[in-house]
Design a protein around this motif. Structure first.
Motif, PDB file in Angstrom:
ATOM      1  N   ALA A 156       0.882  -1.239  -0.178  1.00 42.97           N
ATOM      2  CA  ALA A 156       0.120   0.268  -0.103  1.00 42.97           C
ATOM      3  C   ALA A 156       0.981   1.256   0.014  1.00 42.97           C
ATOM      4  CB  ALA A 156      -0.872  -0.269   1.070  1.00 42.97           C
ATOM      5  N   SER A 157       2.191   1.458   0.879  1.00 43.64           N
ATOM      6  CA  SER A 157       2.858   2.289   0.641  1.00 43.64           C
ATOM      7  C   SER A 157       4.268   1.701   1.086  1.00 43.64           C
ATOM      8  CB  SER A 157       2.751   3.286   1.654  1.00 43.64           C
ATOM      9  OG  SER A 157       2.611   2.954   3.069  1.00 43.64           O
ATOM     10  N   GLY A 158       5.261   2.366   0.574  1.00 46.75           N
ATOM     11  CA  GLY A 158       6.539   2.039   1.083  1.00 46.75           C
ATOM     12  C   GLY A 158       7.209   1.284  -0.319  1.00 46.75           C
ATOM     13  N   SER A 159       8.093   0.398  -0.027  1.00 45.33           N
ATOM     14  CA  SER A 159       8.536  -0.873  -1.325  1.00 45.33           C
ATOM     15  C   SER A 159       9.497  -1.914  -0.440  1.00 45.33           C
ATOM     16  CB  SER A 159       9.569   0.050  -2.229  1.00 45.33           C
ATOM     17  OG  SER A 159      10.783   0.691  -1.419  1.00 45.33           O
ATOM     18  N   VAL A 160       9.473  -2.777  -1.259  1.00 43.31           N
ATOM     19  CA  VAL A 160       9.868  -4.167  -0.918  1.00 43.31           C
ATOM     20  C   VAL A 160      10.875  -4.623  -1.694  1.00 43.31           C
ATOM     21  CG1 VAL A 160       9.234  -6.727  -0.372  1.00 43.31           C
ATOM     22  CG2 VAL A 160       7.662  -4.578   0.495  1.00 43.31           C
ATOM     23  N   ARG A 161      11.830  -5.386  -1.364  1.00 43.95           N
ATOM     24  CA  ARG A 161      12.789  -5.916  -2.312  1.00 43.95           C
ATOM     25  C   ARG A 161      12.791  -7.369  -1.988  1.00 43.95           C
ATOM     26  NH1 ARG A 161      16.022  -4.332   1.912  1.00 43.95           N
ATOM     27  NH2 ARG A 161      17.672  -5.935   2.494  1.00 43.95           N
ATOM     28  N   ALA A 162      12.914  -8.064  -3.179  1.00 43.80           N
ATOM     29  CA  ALA A 162      12.887  -9.754  -3.032  1.00 43.80           C
ATOM     30  C   ALA A 162      14.223  -9.935  -3.454  1.00 43.80           C
ATOM     31  CB  ALA A 162      11.848 -10.240  -4.053  1.00 43.80           C
TER      32      ALA A 162
ATOM     33  N   PRO B 250       9.387 -18.037  -3.092  1.00 48.41           N
ATOM     34  CA  PRO B 250      10.727 -18.279  -3.955  1.00 48.41           C
ATOM     35  C   PRO B 250      11.764 -17.413  -3.416  1.00 48.41           C
ATOM     36  CG  PRO B 250       9.099 -17.123  -5.063  1.00 48.41           C
ATOM     37  CD  PRO B 250       8.201 -17.248  -3.861  1.00 48.41           C
ATOM     38  N   SER B 251      11.642 -16.233  -2.718  1.00 44.42           N
ATOM     39  CA  SER B 251      12.800 -15.576  -2.384  1.00 44.42           C
ATOM     40  C   SER B 251      12.308 -14.782  -1.123  1.00 44.42           C
ATOM     41  CB  SER B 251      13.021 -14.429  -3.260  1.00 44.42           C
ATOM     42  OG  SER B 251      12.005 -13.677  -3.911  1.00 44.42           O
ATOM     43  N   THR B 252      13.434 -14.253  -0.471  1.00 43.34           N
ATOM     44  CA  THR B 252      13.296 -13.504   0.879  1.00 43.34           C
ATOM     45  C   THR B 252      12.729 -12.200   0.434  1.00 43.34           C
ATOM     46  OG1 THR B 252      15.179 -14.695   1.895  1.00 43.34           O
ATOM     47  CG2 THR B 252      14.313 -12.741   2.912  1.00 43.34           C
ATOM     48  N   ALA B 253      11.802 -11.548   1.266  1.00 43.64           N
ATOM     49  CA  ALA B 253      11.496 -10.060   0.877  1.00 43.64           C
ATOM     50  C   ALA B 253      11.422  -9.247   2.161  1.00 43.64           C
ATOM     51  CB  ALA B 253      10.061 -10.247   0.391  1.00 43.64           C
ATOM     52  N   ALA B 254      12.006  -8.009   2.054  1.00 46.56           N
ATOM     53  CA  ALA B 254      12.166  -7.067   2.989  1.00 46.56           C
ATOM     54  C   ALA B 254      12.099  -5.569   2.705  1.00 46.56           C
ATOM     55  CB  ALA B 254      13.491  -7.203   3.535  1.00 46.56           C
ATOM     56  N   ALA B 255      11.662  -5.047   3.462  1.00 44.77           N
ATOM     57  CA  ALA B 255      11.111  -3.570   3.475  1.00 44.77           C
ATOM     58  C   ALA B 255      12.287  -2.740   3.137  1.00 44.77           C
ATOM     59  CB  ALA B 255      10.485  -3.192   4.567  1.00 44.77           C
ATOM     60  N   GLU B 256      12.327  -1.909   1.957  1.00 47.68           N
ATOM     61  CA  GLU B 256      13.319  -1.061   1.547  1.00 47.68           C
ATOM     62  C   GLU B 256      13.168   0.366   2.500  1.00 47.68           C
ATOM     63  OE1 GLU B 256      15.898  -2.548  -0.934  1.00 47.68           O
ATOM     64  OE2 GLU B 256      15.069  -0.786  -2.172  1.00 47.68           O
ATOM     65  N   GLU B 257      11.949   0.516   2.923  1.00 47.77           N
ATOM     66  CA  GLU B 257      11.786   1.692   3.525  1.00 47.77           C
ATOM     67  C   GLU B 257      10.499   1.350   4.659  1.00 47.77           C
ATOM     68  OE1 GLU B 257       9.839   4.732   0.978  1.00 47.77           O
ATOM     69  OE2 GLU B 257      10.085   3.006  -0.386  1.00 47.77           O
ATOM     70  N   PRO B 258       9.903   2.285   5.345  1.00 41.60           N
ATOM     71  CA  PRO B 258       8.831   2.120   6.120  1.00 41.60           C
ATOM     72  C   PRO B 258       7.730   1.568   5.015  1.00 41.60           C
ATOM     73  CG  PRO B 258       9.763   3.833   6.936  1.00 41.60           C
ATOM     74  CD  PRO B 258      10.667   3.620   5.889  1.00 41.60           C
ATOM     75  N   THR B 259       6.973   0.407   5.342  1.00 40.98           N
ATOM     76  CA  THR B 259       6.058  -0.103   4.350  1.00 40.98           C
ATOM     77  C   THR B 259       4.882  -0.710   5.067  1.00 40.98           C
ATOM     78  OG1 THR B 259       7.746  -0.484   2.801  1.00 40.98           O
ATOM     79  CG2 THR B 259       5.866  -1.864   2.663  1.00 40.98           C
ATOM     80  N   THR B 260       3.709  -0.295   4.577  1.00 41.57           N
ATOM     81  CA  THR B 260       2.458  -0.918   4.690  1.00 41.57           C
ATOM     82  C   THR B 260       1.896  -1.821   3.771  1.00 41.57           C
ATOM     83  OG1 THR B 260       1.996   1.290   5.699  1.00 41.57           O
ATOM     84  CG2 THR B 260       0.082  -0.526   5.472  1.00 41.57           C
ATOM     85  N   LEU B 261       1.468  -2.858   4.332  1.00 36.66           N
ATOM     86  CA  LEU B 261       1.038  -3.979   3.426  1.00 36.66           C
ATOM     87  C   LEU B 261      -0.438  -4.729   3.672  1.00 36.66           C
ATOM     88  CD1 LEU B 261       4.319  -5.334   4.123  1.00 36.66           C
ATOM     89  CD2 LEU B 261       3.920  -5.398   1.771  1.00 36.66           C
ATOM     90  N   TYR B 262      -1.048  -5.059   2.862  1.00 37.17           N
ATOM     91  CA  TYR B 262      -2.277  -5.992   3.253  1.00 37.17           C
ATOM     92  C   TYR B 262      -1.984  -7.298   2.737  1.00 37.17           C
ATOM     93  CZ  TYR B 262      -4.109  -1.153   3.384  1.00 37.17           C
ATOM     94  OH  TYR B 262      -4.389   0.171   3.677  1.00 37.17           O
ATOM     95  N   PHE B 263      -2.183  -8.222   3.549  1.00 37.70           N
ATOM     96  CA  PHE B 263      -2.056  -9.680   3.150  1.00 37.70           C
ATOM     97  C   PHE B 263      -3.254 -10.315   2.585  1.00 37.70           C
ATOM     98  CE2 PHE B 263      -2.916 -14.031   4.538  1.00 37.70           C
ATOM     99  CZ  PHE B 263      -1.955 -14.648   3.883  1.00 37.70           C
ATOM    100  N   LEU B 264      -3.189 -11.191   1.554  1.00 37.45           N
ATOM    101  CA  LEU B 264      -4.447 -11.762   1.135  1.00 37.45           C
ATOM    102  C   LEU B 264      -4.329 -13.314   0.834  1.00 37.45           C
ATOM    103  CD1 LEU B 264      -5.311  -9.032  -1.743  1.00 37.45           C
ATOM    104  CD2 LEU B 264      -6.845 -10.023   0.218  1.00 37.45           C
ATOM    105  N   ASN B 265      -5.043 -13.880   1.532  1.00 40.08           N
ATOM    106  CA  ASN B 265      -5.166 -15.315   1.442  1.00 40.08           C
ATOM    107  C   ASN B 265      -4.929 -16.071  -0.039  1.00 40.08           C
ATOM    108  OD1 ASN B 265      -6.675 -18.081   1.309  1.00 40.08           O
ATOM    109  ND2 ASN B 265      -5.574 -17.994   3.628  1.00 40.08           N
ATOM    110  N   LYS B 266      -4.355 -16.848  -0.304  1.00 39.38           N
ATOM    111  CA  LYS B 266      -4.271 -17.703  -1.487  1.00 39.38           C
ATOM    112  C   LYS B 266      -5.315 -18.259  -2.002  1.00 39.38           C
ATOM    113  CE  LYS B 266      -1.446 -21.562  -0.443  1.00 39.38           C
ATOM    114  NZ  LYS B 266      -0.178 -22.349  -0.724  1.00 39.38           N
TER     115      LYS B 266
END
Lengths: 256, 256
Positions: free
Chosen positions: B78-84, B117-133
Motif C-alpha cells: 500500500a505504501s513503501g517498497s519491498v525488495r525480493a 521463492p525468495s526472501t522479501a524485506a522492506a526498503e523503507e517503512p512499508t504498509t502491506l495488506y495480506f491476502l489469502n491464496k
DNA sequence: TGCATGATGTGACCCAAGTCACCGTCACAG
DNA sequence: CTGTGACGGTGACTTGGGTCACATCATGCA
C-alpha cells in the motif's frame, strides 16, 4: 529418436488416407493432452485448438524465433526439445531454460502481449504446433482451467528463473555445474548400488551455455569435481556416488 | 514519506470514528484499485478482498518472509517498497526485483502452490495488506479479469527476470550498472536541457546487490562511467547527458 | 582411404572483479 | 562535543575464470 515415435503415430493414423502429409487432429489432441497447459481442457476445446494449430518442424540448431521479434503465439513441442536463450554481442549464449516434449514454449508473449523474450532453437530434430495467441487468450477466458494452468506454469517458470539468477550471481562455476548435474540426477537419474547414474547428452559447449561460462572452464570444472570424488565420468556417462554430498557442495559457501 | 500519505488517508476516513486504528475497507479498495492485479475487478469483489485482508507494517529492512518458507498468500504494497532477494551462504544478497507501492508481491506461490521463492524485506517503512491464496484463486476462477491480469503480471515478471539473467551472465559490471541507471532514467528521470537527471536513493551496497557485485566495485564502476562522460554524479544526484550513449554502452560487446 | 569437422583436453597468459585493510566524512544520539 | 555507526573512497593484493593456441581423437562422408 523421439522423432521415430511421431512417425509411428503418424503412420498409425494416416496410412489409409490419400494425403498422407496431414497430421490428424485426433493425434494433435493426444499430444495437447500431455501438456501441462492444456491437459485440463475438454476434448471439444482441444479439438478447436488442434484445428487451428499449424505444424512446424526444425532441424538441430534451427531457430524457432528470435528475441524481440514480434510474437503471434506459442508453440507446443510435440517431439524433440527447444532451448530458450539470450546472446551477447560477442556471440556467447546464456540458456534461460530448455523444454522437452511434450510441453509448451513462448507463453510469456501470449499473456503480456510483447515480443518474444528470448531466442529459441531446436536442440534436436523437433516437431511443434503453433497456436495463435488470440485463440489462447479467448480459450483462457472461457475456460478457467486453462488460465489456472497457465498461471501455475508461469509461476513455476518464474521460480526457476529466480533460482538461475541466484546461482549465476552467487555461486561459482563448480557449484553451478554441480547444481545442473544434481538436477539431472534427480529428474533422469537411475539409482544403482554404486550411486545415481545419468547420461548427459550435452557437449561441454552446451553445458557452458547453461551455467554461464565457456567450454574450457567446464572441462576443468568437471575434472575438479572428479578429483574431489563428487562424480565419476567417462564420456557422457556420469556416476554420482552420493547425491547428498554433491547437493551440499552446490550450496556451500566455500567450495573446497 | 509515502507513509505520510497513508496517514492522511487514514485521518480523512476515520477522524469521526471511535476506533481510529481500523483502516476502512473503502480505503483499502482505493488502494487495491491501483494495483495491476486487481484494478479490473468490480467494487463488490474488491470489497470482499478488502474485508479479508490483513494489515502489516514493516520498518526498513524488516523481513516480510523468508525464501522457502511456506506461503499462505500474497501482499499488496500500500505504501513503501519491498525488495525480493536471495542470499548466498556468505551473506551476499542478489536482488531479484523491487516493488514499489502500489502493487503486489509474492504472486508466484499463490499460483504454483509452493513456498516463497525468495526472501522479501522492506526498503523503507512499508504498509502491506495480506491476502489469502485460496481467496485469490477462487476470485481468479470466478472473475477471468483477475486471472488475465495475473497472467500478464507473471509474464512481465518472467520477461524481466530473463533480462536479469542475461545481464548477469553476459555483461560486465560497468554495463550492468549502466543498465540500471538507464532504466531508472527512463522511468523516473526528469529531462532538462543538460540531459536526464535522476536521484538514486540507493547506497552503493544496495546498488551492488542489484547488479550482482560488491560495494567497492560499484564505487569504481561509477567513477569509470563518470570518466567516460556517460554520467555526471555528485552524491545521489545523477545526470545522464545522453540516454542513447549510455544505452549503447550497456549493450556493447566491448566496454571501452 | 583420407580429409574435413566437431568435441575434448591442456598449458600459458591475462584481467575483471572480489577481498582486505584503512581512512575520511557525515549524521545522530547521548 | 564526542562517540558510534553507516557510508563512500582508495590502494594493494589475490584469484576465478575467460582467452588463445594447440594437440588429440573420434565420426562421418566423399
Amino acid at each position: 529418436m523421439t522423432q521415430v515415435t511421431v512417425t509411428e503415430h503418424f503412420l498409425k493414423f494416416s496410412f489409409n488416407k490419400a494425403k498422407i502429409h496431414i497430421i490428424m487432429p485426433d493425434d494433435k489432441i493426444a499430444i495437447f493432452k500431455q501438456t501441462e497447459l492444456f491437459r485440463d481442457l475438454d476434448d471439444a476445446v482441444l479439438d478447436v485448438l488442434a484445428k487451428h494449430s499449424v505444424v512446424k518442424r526444425l532441424q538441430r540448431d534451427e531457430i524457432l524465433f528470435l528475441a524481440s521479434e514480434p510474437a503471434k503465439g506459442l508453440f507446443v513441442i510435440a517431439s524433440g526439445s527447444v532451448r530458450a536463450f539470450r546472446t551477447s554481442a560477442d556471440g556467447r549464449e546464456q540458456v534461460i531454460h530448455v523444454e522437452r516434449a511434450v510441453t509448451t514454449i513462448a507463453e510469456v508473449p501470449v499473456f503480456d502481449d510483447g515480443n518474444y523474450p528470448s531466442t529459441a532453437a531446436a536442440e534436436e530434430p523437433t516437431t511443434l504446433y503453433f497456436l495463435n495467441k488470440q485463440l489462447i487468450l479467448k480459450t483462457a477466458v472461457e475456460h478457467p482451467q486453462l488460465a489456472l494452468a497457465a498461471l501455475k506454469l508461469l509461476a513455476s517458470r518464474l521460480r526457476r528463473c529466480a533460482e538461475l539468477v541466484e546461482t549465476l550471481s552467487l555461486r561459482e562455476v563448480g557449484q553451478r555445474l554441480a547444481s545442473l548435474l544434481l538436477e539431472e540426477a534427480r529428474n533422469n537419474g537411475t539409482k544403482t548400488e554404486r550411486g545415481t547414474e545419468i547420461e548427459l547428452r550435452l557437449t561441454h559447449n552446451q553445458l557452458a551455455a547453461r551455467i554461464g561460462t565457456v567450454r574450457e572452464v567446464v572441462t576443468r570444472a568437471l575434472i575438479r569435481l572428479q578429483e574431489q570424488g563428487l562424480i565419476v565420468h567417462e564420456g557422457k556417462e556420469f556416476l554420482i556416488p552420493d547425491i547428498k554430498v554433491i547437493a551440499a557442495y552446490a550450496e556451500a559457501e566455500n567450495s573446497e
